[in-house]
Design a protein around this motif. Sequence first.
Motif, PDB file in Angstrom:
ATOM      1  N   ALA A   1      71.662  68.886  58.837  1.00 27.31           N
ATOM      2  CA  ALA A   1      70.292  69.004  59.326  1.00 27.31           C
ATOM      3  C   ALA A   1      69.314  68.380  58.334  1.00 27.31           C
ATOM      4  O   ALA A   1      68.392  67.655  58.721  1.00 27.31           O
ATOM      5  N   VAL A   2      69.532  68.637  57.056  1.00 30.41           N
ATOM      6  CA  VAL A   2      68.665  68.061  56.024  1.00 30.41           C
ATOM      7  C   VAL A   2      68.792  66.543  56.024  1.00 30.41           C
ATOM      8  O   VAL A   2      67.787  65.822  55.970  1.00 30.41           O
ATOM      9  N   GLU A   3      70.005  66.043  56.111  1.00 29.40           N
ATOM     10  CA  GLU A   3      70.213  64.593  56.141  1.00 29.40           C
ATOM     11  C   GLU A   3      69.585  63.963  57.378  1.00 29.40           C
ATOM     12  O   GLU A   3      69.050  62.859  57.305  1.00 29.40           O
ATOM     13  N   LEU A   4      69.638  64.662  58.504  1.00 30.31           N
ATOM     14  CA  LEU A   4      69.015  64.144  59.722  1.00 30.31           C
ATOM     15  C   LEU A   4      67.505  64.027  59.548  1.00 30.31           C
ATOM     16  O   LEU A   4      66.906  63.022  59.938  1.00 30.31           O
ATOM     17  N   ILE A   5      66.890  65.028  58.941  1.00 32.14           N
ATOM     18  CA  ILE A   5      65.444  64.976  58.705  1.00 32.14           C
ATOM     19  C   ILE A   5      65.103  63.803  57.791  1.00 32.14           C
ATOM     20  O   ILE A   5      64.127  63.091  58.014  1.00 32.14           O
ATOM     21  N   LYS A   6      65.918  63.590  56.779  1.00 31.13           N
ATOM     22  CA  LYS A   6      65.629  62.531  55.813  1.00 31.13           C
ATOM     23  C   LYS A   6      65.935  61.137  56.344  1.00 31.13           C
ATOM     24  O   LYS A   6      65.227  60.185  56.037  1.00 31.13           O
ATOM     25  N   LEU A   7      66.986  60.987  57.141  1.00 31.44           N
ATOM     26  CA  LEU A   7      67.485  59.656  57.483  1.00 31.44           C
ATOM     27  C   LEU A   7      67.453  59.307  58.974  1.00 31.44           C
ATOM     28  O   LEU A   7      68.039  58.300  59.368  1.00 31.44           O
ATOM     29  N   TYR A   8      66.788  60.115  59.793  1.00 34.23           N
ATOM     30  CA  TYR A   8      66.788  59.840  61.232  1.00 34.23           C
ATOM     31  C   TYR A   8      66.317  58.422  61.536  1.00 34.23           C
ATOM     32  O   TYR A   8      66.766  57.785  62.483  1.00 34.23           O
ATOM     33  N   GLY A   9      65.374  57.919  60.757  1.00 35.19           N
ATOM     34  CA  GLY A   9      64.753  56.626  61.032  1.00 35.19           C
ATOM     35  C   GLY A   9      65.702  55.452  60.981  1.00 35.19           C
ATOM     36  O   GLY A   9      65.421  54.392  61.534  1.00 35.19           O
ATOM     37  N   SER A  10      66.854  55.634  60.345  1.00 34.21           N
ATOM     38  CA  SER A  10      67.799  54.524  60.247  1.00 34.21           C
ATOM     39  C   SER A  10      68.628  54.357  61.522  1.00 34.21           C
ATOM     40  O   SER A  10      69.262  53.328  61.701  1.00 34.21           O
ATOM     41  N   TRP A  11      68.621  55.366  62.420  1.00 32.68           N
ATOM     42  CA  TRP A  11      69.431  55.219  63.628  1.00 32.68           C
ATOM     43  C   TRP A  11      68.858  55.902  64.862  1.00 32.68           C
ATOM     44  O   TRP A  11      69.407  55.765  65.955  1.00 32.68           O
ATOM     45  N   LEU A  12      67.739  56.608  64.723  1.00 35.49           N
ATOM     46  CA  LEU A  12      67.097  57.215  65.883  1.00 35.49           C
ATOM     47  C   LEU A  12      65.656  56.719  65.979  1.00 35.49           C
ATOM     48  O   LEU A  12      65.035  56.404  64.968  1.00 35.49           O
ATOM     49  N   GLN A  13      65.141  56.679  67.190  1.00 31.52           N
ATOM     50  CA  GLN A  13      63.805  56.118  67.399  1.00 31.52           C
ATOM     51  C   GLN A  13      62.684  57.064  67.007  1.00 31.52           C
ATOM     52  O   GLN A  13      61.663  56.634  66.495  1.00 31.52           O
ATOM     53  N   LYS A  14      62.856  58.341  67.288  1.00 29.70           N
ATOM     54  CA  LYS A  14      61.771  59.294  67.060  1.00 29.70           C
ATOM     55  C   LYS A  14      62.226  60.395  66.112  1.00 29.70           C
ATOM     56  O   LYS A  14      63.392  60.757  66.091  1.00 29.70           O
TER      57      LYS A  14
END
Length: 129
Positions: free
Chosen positions: A63-76
Amino acid sequence: VDHKTVGAEDLFRIWRAARSPNDYRFGLQAMNLFYNFGVKLKHREIASRLLCAAMVCKVETEAVELIKLYGSWLQKPPDTALIYGVMGHFLDADEYLVVREIAQAVREDWRIPVEPPLYALSMEAMLRL
């Protein structure tokens, strides 16, 4: 794959049923298959629902990694209320440096609005150190 019958809603059903770390990994594999077969996953809630699945499946580091790195593979980005919920979870678990790490990631990302709860949670974590 019939792109008219398979989409983000199907992925959401998989994540909604996930309850363990293995289920979470299965959900990520399903998402990867969707991408590989060209299924359009441009839904505005993908990051938020994936964040919820990570927390339900007890893979908080994901979850922490998703918050930090979402921009590299998700649009929003994930919804800010969910991000604050994750911060509150780590604050209750006495993991104050993780709260600071999340706050830093949010402040550095122009797509996530900075709101008062971010500072309230961050300051509380730093005062408890």
